[in-house]
Design a protein around this motif. Structure first.
Motif, mmCIF file in Angstrom:
data_model
loop_
_atom_site.group_PDB
_atom_site.id
_atom_site.type_symbol
_atom_site.label_atom_id
_atom_site.label_comp_id
_atom_site.label_asym_id
_atom_site.label_seq_id
_atom_site.Cartn_x
_atom_site.Cartn_y
_atom_site.Cartn_z
ATOM 1 N N PHE A 264 0.683 -1.239 0.045
ATOM 2 C CA PHE A 264 -0.072 -0.052 0.104
ATOM 3 C C PHE A 264 0.853 1.222 -0.090
ATOM 4 O O PHE A 264 1.881 1.410 0.996
ATOM 5 C CB PHE A 264 -0.949 -0.062 1.329
ATOM 6 N N VAL A 265 0.709 2.041 -0.962
ATOM 7 C CA VAL A 265 1.390 3.365 -1.097
ATOM 8 C C VAL A 265 0.837 4.498 -0.176
ATOM 9 O O VAL A 265 -0.424 4.712 -0.705
ATOM 10 C CB VAL A 265 1.592 3.347 -2.780
ATOM 11 N N GLU A 266 1.654 5.162 0.605
ATOM 12 C CA GLU A 266 1.159 6.544 1.182
ATOM 13 C C GLU A 266 1.994 7.674 0.398
ATOM 14 O O GLU A 266 3.228 7.538 0.481
ATOM 15 C CB GLU A 266 1.257 6.422 2.749
ATOM 16 N N GLY A 267 1.253 8.636 -0.202
ATOM 17 C CA GLY A 267 2.024 9.658 -0.604
ATOM 18 C C GLY A 267 2.694 10.607 0.320
ATOM 19 O O GLY A 267 2.389 10.705 1.503
ATOM 20 N N LEU A 268 3.505 11.353 -0.312
ATOM 21 C CA LEU A 268 4.502 12.377 0.512
ATOM 22 C C LEU A 268 3.811 13.742 0.139
ATOM 23 O O LEU A 268 3.311 14.035 -1.094
ATOM 24 C CB LEU A 268 5.808 12.048 0.194
ATOM 25 N N ALA A 269 4.164 14.898 0.964
ATOM 26 C CA ALA A 269 3.923 16.159 0.653
ATOM 27 C C ALA A 269 4.637 16.568 -0.393
ATOM 28 O O ALA A 269 4.399 17.634 -1.124
ATOM 29 C CB ALA A 269 3.913 16.981 1.983
ATOM 30 N N THR A 270 5.864 15.989 -0.805
ATOM 31 C CA THR A 270 6.697 16.275 -2.035
ATOM 32 C C THR A 270 6.036 16.059 -3.259
ATOM 33 O O THR A 270 6.564 16.478 -4.279
ATOM 34 C CB THR A 270 8.086 15.590 -1.907
ATOM 35 N N GLY A 271 4.970 15.314 -3.451
ATOM 36 C CA GLY A 271 4.222 15.115 -4.737
ATOM 37 C C GLY A 271 4.713 13.776 -5.273
ATOM 38 O O GLY A 271 4.565 13.343 -6.519
ATOM 39 N N TRP A 272 5.065 12.777 -4.514
ATOM 40 C CA TRP A 272 5.783 11.598 -5.042
ATOM 41 C C TRP A 272 4.684 10.721 -5.790
ATOM 42 O O TRP A 272 3.380 11.043 -5.354
ATOM 43 C CB TRP A 272 6.365 10.774 -3.832
ATOM 44 N N GLU A 273 5.003 10.198 -6.673
ATOM 45 C CA GLU A 273 4.086 9.427 -7.753
ATOM 46 C C GLU A 273 4.564 8.053 -7.809
ATOM 47 O O GLU A 273 5.836 7.586 -7.867
ATOM 48 C CB GLU A 273 3.787 10.095 -8.925
ATOM 49 N N ALA A 274 3.507 6.898 -7.792
ATOM 50 C CA ALA A 274 3.740 5.605 -8.155
ATOM 51 C C ALA A 274 4.581 5.511 -9.562
ATOM 52 O O ALA A 274 4.539 6.304 -10.482
ATOM 53 C CB ALA A 274 2.593 4.824 -8.015
ATOM 54 N N PRO A 275 5.507 4.395 -9.845
ATOM 55 C CA PRO A 275 6.131 4.193 -10.844
ATOM 56 C C PRO A 275 5.318 4.030 -12.011
ATOM 57 O O PRO A 275 5.851 4.295 -13.030
ATOM 58 C CB PRO A 275 7.037 3.013 -10.434
ATOM 59 N N HIS A 276 4.253 3.518 -11.970
ATOM 60 C CA HIS A 276 3.183 3.313 -13.127
ATOM 61 C C HIS A 276 2.162 4.029 -12.941
ATOM 62 O O HIS A 276 1.306 4.203 -11.855
ATOM 63 C CB HIS A 276 2.777 1.782 -13.158
ATOM 64 N N MET A 277 1.810 4.859 -13.989
ATOM 65 C CA MET A 277 0.812 5.825 -14.053
ATOM 66 C C MET A 277 -0.355 5.270 -15.030
ATOM 67 O O MET A 277 -0.453 5.634 -16.144
ATOM 68 C CB MET A 277 1.088 7.144 -14.732
#
Length: 209
Positions: free
Chosen positions: A185-198
């Motif tokens: 489960f991916v939890e985002g960061l305030a820096t705008g991190w995005e998962a590797p697959h869009m």
């Protein structure tokens, strides 16, 4: 569809990810998790009129595998509409299933994640494990199809078939319960991190659908 504090739930904080503004941080995290698993999604794609006459807007539609995903926080127990959607969209075929997806459309409820196991590097790991259940009917199991390599949820209704390519997968893959913790489960960061697959559908793709 995320309930507000007035409905007895927790206050939702709108969160932007991948060009979409979600009603809550948990919904955005689920979108990132789906991207990480290469599962295409649409956010609140349509309003569904249920047999009772109620209007329901599920949070996510996963178009390649025929799954509705409703995200619920820890203090939002109400799933009456999701339960009604299950009963309206489940397979009713008496013999061989002729539905668009094996067993009909599947509805799952995405929950707050299981915590990280603490083995990831860094002091504050940002990923735990996805937790889900079903509002009614058969349980949903997570797997990856050995034929088309699609990650997905299926039921144990035989024959076990991939919801994307329809291949029979019984005996060729492992089905995982939510408690097995198979999906990061991916939890985002305030820096705008995005998962590797869009894998969110673009507006053009939505219009074509």
């Amino acid at each position: 569809m995320t309930e507000s504090a007035d409905d007895g739930g927790i206050e939702a904080v709108p969160t932007e990810y991948g060009g979409t503004t979600f009603r809550s941080r948990l919904e955005a995290d689920w979108a990132m998790t789906l991207d990480g698993a290469r599962i295409k999604w649409q956010y609140e794609p349509e309003a569904i009129t249920l047999p009772s006459g109620s209007v329901y807007i599920p949070d996510f539609w996963l178009p390649e595998i025929g799954v509705w995903l409703e995200v619920k926080g820890p203090n939002v127990p109400r799933i009456e509409k999701a339960t009604e959607l299950v009963r309206a969209r489940t397979c009713r075929c008496e013999l061989k299933c002729t539905c668009s997806w094996p067993g009909g459309e599947l509805v799952i409820v995405g929950r707050q994640s299981f915590p990280s196991d603490g083995l990831e590097p860094g002091r504050r790991p940002r990923a735990g494990y996805a937790a889900w259940d079903t509002p009614a009917g058969l349980s949903a199991y997570y797997m990856t199809c050995p034929m088309c390599d699609r990650a997905q949820w299926i039921t144990m209704r035989r024959p076990w078939r991939c919801r994307a390519c329809r291949a029979v997968v019984e005996g060729g893959t492992v089905l995982h319960r939510s408690a097995d913790r198979p999906l990061r489960f991916v939890e985002g960061l305030a820096t705008g991190w995005e998962a590797p697959h869009m894998y969110a559908l673009s507006k053009v793709e939505k219009d074509e659908d």
